[in-house]
Design an enzyme around this catalytic site. Structure first.
Site, PDB file in Angstrom:
ATOM      1  NE  ARG A  69      11.198   6.755   2.278  1.00  0.00           N
ATOM      2  CZ  ARG A  69       9.976   6.985   2.725  1.00  0.00           C
ATOM      3  NH1 ARG A  69       9.773   7.828   3.730  1.00  0.00           N
ATOM      4  NH2 ARG A  69       8.927   6.405   2.184  1.00  0.00           N
ATOM      5  CE1 TYR A 197      17.124  -1.041   2.890  1.00  0.00           C
ATOM      6  CE2 TYR A 197      15.752   0.921   2.938  1.00  0.00           C
ATOM      7  CZ  TYR A 197      16.038  -0.331   2.423  1.00  0.00           C
ATOM      8  OH  TYR A 197      15.262  -0.850   1.426  1.00  0.00           O
ATOM      9  N   GLY A 199      17.018   5.444   1.737  1.00  0.00           N
ATOM     10  CA  GLY A 199      16.649   6.850   1.807  1.00  0.00           C
ATOM     11  C   GLY A 199      17.150   7.552   3.053  1.00  0.00           C
ATOM     12  CE  LYS A 206      12.181   9.242  -2.532  1.00  0.00           C
ATOM     13  NZ  LYS A 206      11.903   7.895  -2.308  1.00  0.00           N
ATOM     14  CG  HIS A 226       8.003  10.558  -4.226  1.00  0.00           C
ATOM     15  ND1 HIS A 226       7.284   9.843  -3.290  1.00  0.00           N
ATOM     16  CD2 HIS A 226       9.004   9.732  -4.604  1.00  0.00           C
ATOM     17  CE1 HIS A 226       7.821   8.650  -3.114  1.00  0.00           C
ATOM     18  NE2 HIS A 226       8.869   8.550  -3.903  1.00  0.00           N
ATOM     19  CB  SER A 248       7.288   4.916  -0.627  1.00  0.00           C
ATOM     20  OG  SER A 248       7.874   6.193  -0.495  1.00  0.00           O
ATOM     21  CB  ALA A 249       6.178   0.427  -1.931  1.00  0.00           C
ATOM     22  CB  CYS A 250       2.098   3.473  -4.647  1.00  0.00           C
ATOM     23  SG  CYS A 250       1.617   3.307  -2.916  1.00  0.00           S
ATOM     24  CE  LYS A 252       7.809   7.097  -6.704  1.00  0.00           C
ATOM     25  NZ  LYS A 252       7.117   6.358  -5.654  1.00  0.00           N
ATOM     26  CB  THR A 253      10.156   1.300 -10.202  1.00  0.00           C
ATOM     27  OG1 THR A 253      10.761   2.144  -9.236  1.00  0.00           O
ATOM     28  CG2 THR A 253      11.235   0.610 -11.012  1.00  0.00           C
ATOM     29  CG  ASP A 277      11.951   7.613  -6.082  1.00  0.00           C
ATOM     30  OD1 ASP A 277      10.851   7.124  -5.810  1.00  0.00           O
ATOM     31  OD2 ASP A 277      12.715   8.067  -5.212  1.00  0.00           O
ATOM     32  NE  ARG A 371      13.019   0.181  -1.641  1.00  0.00           N
ATOM     33  CZ  ARG A 371      12.165   1.091  -2.096  1.00  0.00           C
ATOM     34  NH1 ARG A 371      12.388   1.672  -3.254  1.00  0.00           N
ATOM     35  NH2 ARG A 371      11.083   1.408  -1.409  1.00  0.00           N
ATOM     36  NE  ARG A 402       0.721  -0.132  -2.601  1.00  0.00           N
ATOM     37  CZ  ARG A 402       0.935  -1.345  -3.133  1.00  0.00           C
ATOM     38  NH1 ARG A 402       0.006  -2.282  -3.046  1.00  0.00           N
ATOM     39  NH2 ARG A 402       2.084  -1.618  -3.720  1.00  0.00           N
ATOM     40  N   GLY A 498       1.496  -3.732 -17.306  1.00  0.00           N
ATOM     41  CA  GLY A 498       1.484  -3.315 -18.710  1.00  0.00           C
ATOM     42  C   GLY A 498       0.133  -2.759 -19.151  1.00  0.00           C
TER      43      GLY A 498
HETATM   44  P1  GTP Z   1       9.447   3.537  -4.239  1.00  0.00           P
HETATM   45  O1  GTP Z   1      10.736   3.122  -4.856  1.00  0.00           O
HETATM   46  O2  GTP Z   1       9.305   3.104  -2.827  1.00  0.00           O
HETATM   47  O3  GTP Z   1       9.184   5.019  -4.379  1.00  0.00           O
HETATM   48  O4  GTP Z   1       8.266   2.693  -4.972  1.00  0.00           O
HETATM   49  P2  GTP Z   1       7.575   2.772  -6.408  1.00  0.00           P
HETATM   50  O5  GTP Z   1       6.470   3.774  -6.385  1.00  0.00           O
HETATM   51  O6  GTP Z   1       8.584   2.908  -7.480  1.00  0.00           O
HETATM   52  O7  GTP Z   1       6.847   1.341  -6.501  1.00  0.00           O
HETATM   53  P3  GTP Z   1       7.197   0.067  -7.426  1.00  0.00           P
HETATM   54  O8  GTP Z   1       6.995   0.332  -8.882  1.00  0.00           O
HETATM   55  O9  GTP Z   1       8.509  -0.459  -7.018  1.00  0.00           O
HETATM   56  O10 GTP Z   1       6.050  -0.933  -6.963  1.00  0.00           O
HETATM   57  C1  GTP Z   1       5.872  -1.346  -5.637  1.00  0.00           C
HETATM   58  C2  GTP Z   1       5.066  -2.600  -5.561  1.00  0.00           C
HETATM   59  O11 GTP Z   1       3.780  -2.404  -6.193  1.00  0.00           O
HETATM   60  C3  GTP Z   1       5.717  -3.772  -6.276  1.00  0.00           C
HETATM   61  O12 GTP Z   1       5.612  -4.933  -5.483  1.00  0.00           O
HETATM   62  C4  GTP Z   1       4.920  -3.922  -7.549  1.00  0.00           C
HETATM   63  O13 GTP Z   1       4.904  -5.234  -8.010  1.00  0.00           O
HETATM   64  C5  GTP Z   1       3.535  -3.413  -7.167  1.00  0.00           C
HETATM   65  N1  GTP Z   1       2.839  -2.801  -8.325  1.00  0.00           N
HETATM   66  C6  GTP Z   1       3.352  -1.883  -9.176  1.00  0.00           C
HETATM   67  N2  GTP Z   1       2.468  -1.568 -10.162  1.00  0.00           N
HETATM   68  C7  GTP Z   1       1.347  -2.302  -9.918  1.00  0.00           C
HETATM   69  C8  GTP Z   1       0.075  -2.414 -10.578  1.00  0.00           C
HETATM   70  O14 GTP Z   1      -0.206  -1.780 -11.590  1.00  0.00           O
HETATM   71  N3  GTP Z   1      -0.822  -3.261 -10.000  1.00  0.00           N
HETATM   72  C9  GTP Z   1      -0.539  -3.978  -8.866  1.00  0.00           C
HETATM   73  N4  GTP Z   1      -1.483  -4.787  -8.387  1.00  0.00           N
HETATM   74  N5  GTP Z   1       0.655  -3.910  -8.234  1.00  0.00           N
HETATM   75  C10 GTP Z   1       1.589  -3.078  -8.741  1.00  0.00           C
HETATM   76  C1  SPV Z   2      10.810   5.533  -1.171  1.00  0.00           C
HETATM   77  O1  SPV Z   2      10.637   5.104  -0.029  1.00  0.00           O
HETATM   78  O2  SPV Z   2       9.993   6.301  -1.724  1.00  0.00           O
HETATM   79  C2  SPV Z   2      11.991   5.111  -1.936  1.00  0.00           C
HETATM   80  C3  SPV Z   2      13.021   4.342  -1.249  1.00  0.00           C
HETATM   81  O3  SPV Z   2      12.094   5.440  -3.104  1.00  0.00           O
HETATM   82  S1  SPV Z   2      14.063   5.314  -0.269  1.00  0.00           S
HETATM   83  O4  SPV Z   2      15.260   5.628  -1.020  1.00  0.00           O
HETATM   84  O5  SPV Z   2      14.403   4.517   0.922  1.00  0.00           O
HETATM   85  O6  SPV Z   2      13.387   6.542   0.100  1.00  0.00           O
HETATM   86 MN    MN Z   3      10.308   6.720  -3.789  1.00  0.00          MN
END
Ligand code: GTP
Ligand code: SPV
Ligand code: MN
Length: 588
Positions: A69, A197, A199, A206, A226, A248-250, A252-253, A277, A371, A402, A498
């Protein structure tokens, strides 16, 4: 496909501007999608992966300048700048339309315009909303077909209704200098150009489900957030639902698909995924908060996803999935990314397309924001409530980010208003999900900094108002977590993944007044022994450290919070200012 005059007039107007060679309505049939996949493979837009190992799976590589994004090129075009607020990019709508019209003019010449009717939320649910995306990218069509409900059923359910979001996307030259992701909330309109690409272009995600929907929610009395949604089943078979907002990337999934530690699994605990998400939240007739996941698939971060960290996400990607910007194992035409396993392919195509020896390559084989786009129904732990048009009742809301030092593993807000403040003061290190520097701490209220479609101060006020409308006995309790605290050597102190279940159990116990807590300057912390560490190889001193609050570091944060809130001026709700004062006094 439709006689809806408003739809047809808008479509004609957009086609006159972009001048496609032809217009194709997406009816949602497998037959049509299969034709498009074949066409994309023929032009090289997609690569067909090993169909024995990964049936229905395809690969796509984006331009190197188009991998995330672009927040600095994302605009909220409200009639006045004040309506967009101080943290959104803004331009006068008329000026922006004029500027973009020039870019769109003739942008689809010689190309096909696809018309994608889509529903965010189950078709026909009272929570759901309809959008129509016009795009000249087959990749977008195929991704939207996974991420949303598309096709004839949607346009039929719209009928003569004019309540839909008008989305226009043109790939144009993928020129980063002329890239614009623009929301016009008052017009329910989204215009995106010069990207292909995620989002930036899957406009249901988004742009609609957060930016436009947050604005609609403010006007109509609901919320677009979010947030992941998960159901936690106890050994008695009772399921309680939790929403969690992380940037993002913290995580959620990962949290949404969590597999409990062995000893809890044996007792019968399970996690069910409703969403990973985005959550749309409404107050039900019983005064409780209900959530639906408006999406139909997962657009998940590939790196770090493995059988150990996120078995369920990995399982979801084994069929009918599109991979973007990961690496290819040339020996068997499958995919690889950092963290999948410890065995990078020797004979490898890295994400930009270079042939390399993955074992000796120094650099990332997959882009850090690569992704997978996987259908939600592929997920082994998908909730039976996933399609429930009424949504699921929410017991707890969790915020997190984070933070290497400041935030403890978990704490609870004292009440709704304090919880809104906890969300509003969220901060997190930036990640590869957005273009720009990675690892810089920035304030990201409710993980919505890049996604709020109106003035953030009014958004805080909306949260406070929603709290007043909830039945106080049934309102979700609010918490904050931090899986990412680091020791002095920069190692994560908490095992995460986990084991985060241990924290969720404390959270749900708190919701039912079962677990113990101690009051602190920032809120309620788990009392000694309240977070179950059975079978966990974690030094008790480390857990103590994880749950500690360093008043000096927090005081620094308060200074930063004050500066941050100052930009909202008089628009900042007095409740937030009051909570800031309480926190500061508590820390003194
Ligand atoms: P978006 O799709 O961007 O919104 O991201 P998201 O919030 O769904 O994040 P996602 O679950 O994909 O995790 C992003 C990164 O964080 C990955 O590389 C995971 O491996 C890492 N991660 C997720 N959960 C943990 C955790 O509990 N501890 C640590 N150290 N890393 C984690
Ligand atoms: C995010 O960045 O929070 C995502 C990926 O979930 S995107 O669809 O590019 O926004
Ligand atoms: Mn997201």
């Amino acid at each position: 496909m439709t006689n809806n005059k408003v739809v047809l007039n808008w479509l004609n107007e957009m086609a006159e501007m972009t001048k496609p060679e032809k217009i194709v309505w997406i009816d949602g049939s497998e037959e049509q999608l299969e034709k498009l996949r074949a066409e994309a493979v023929a032009t090289g837009e997609l690569i067909k992966l090993n169909q024995e190992k990964l049936p229905g799976c395809y690969y796509h590589r984006t331009a190197e300048n188009d991998v995330a994004r672009v927040e600095d090129r994302t605009f909220i075009c409200t009639p006045t700048k004040e309506e967009a607020g101080p943290i959104n990019n803004w331009m006068d709508p008329a000026e922006m339309y004029a500027k973009l019209k020039k870019l769109y003019t003739g942008s689809m010449m010689g190309r096909t315009m696809y018309v994608i009717p889509y529903s965010m939320g189950p078709v026909g649910s009272p929570f759901s909303k309809i959008g129509i995306e016009l795009t000249d990218s087959i990749y977008v069509v195929l991704n939207m077909a996974i991420m949303t409900r598309i096709g004839k059923a949607v346009i039929d359910s719209l009928g003569d209704n004019t309540d839909f979001v008008k989305c226009l996307h043109a790939k144009k030259d993928v020129d980063p200098e002329e890239r614009y992701i623009v929301q016009f909330p008052q017009d329910s309109t989204i215009w995106s150009i010069n990207s292909a690409y995620g989002g930036n272009v899957l406009l249901g995600k988004k742009c609609f489900a957060l930016r436009i929907a947050s604005y609609l929610g403010m006007k109509e009395g609901w919320m677009a957030e979010h947030m992941l949604i998960l159901g936690l089943e106890n050994p008695k078979g009772e399921v309680k639902y939790i929403c969690a907002a992380f940037p993002s990337a913290c995580g959620k999934t990962n949290l949404a698909m969590l597999i409990p530690p062995e000893y809890l699994k044996k007792k019968g605990y399970k996690v069910w995924t409703v969403g990973d998400d985005i959550a749309w939240l409404r107050i039900g007739p019983d005064g409780r908060l209900y959530a639906i996941n408006p999406e139909a698939g997962f657009f998940g971060v590939a790196p770090g996803t493995s059988e150990k960290t996120n078995f369920n996400a990995l399982a979801a990607t084994k069929k009918n999935t599109i991979f973007t910007n990961v690496a290819i194992n040339n020996d068997d035409n499958t995919v690889w990314w950092e963290g999948l396993d410890k065995n990078p392919p020797e004979n490898c195509t890295e994400w930009t397309g270079k042939q390399v020896n993955g074992k000796t390559f120094d650099g990332k084989l997959a882009h850090p924001n690569s992704r997978f786009t996987a259908p939600a129904i592929n997920c082994p732990c998908i909730s039976s409530e996933f399609e429930n048009p009424q949504g699921v009742p929410i017991s707890a809301i969790v915020f997190g980010g984070r933070r290497a030092k400041t935030a403890p593993l978990v704490y609870q807000a004292r009440d709704w208003e304090h919880g809104v403040f906890v969300g509003a003061t969220m901060a997190s290190e930036t990640t590869a999900a957005a273009a720009g520097a990675v690892g810089v701490v920035r304030r990201d209220p409710m993980a919505m900094k890049p996604f709020v479609g109106y003035n953030m101060a009014d958004y805080f006020a909306h949260w406070i108002e929603m709290g007043k409308k909830l039945d106080p006995e049934k309102a979700p309790k609010i918490f904050h977590v931090n899986w990412f605290r680091q020791d002095d050597e920069g190692n994560f102190m908490w095992p995460g993944f986990g084991d985060n279940m241990r924290v969720l159990l404390w959270i749900l116990d708190r919701c039912e007044n079962r677990a113990g807590a101690v009051d602190s300057a920032i809120g309620y912390l788990p009392e000694d022994g309240a977070v179950d560490t059975t079978d966990l190889d974690l030094n008790p001193d480390v857990l103590k450290e994880l749950l500690s609050v360093d008043k000096d570091i927090w005081m620094e944060d308060v200074v930063n919070q004050k500066e941050y809130f100052a930009q909202f001026g008089d628009r900042l709700p007095k409740e937030i200012a009051k909570q800031l004062e309480i926190l500061e006094n508590n820390l003194k």
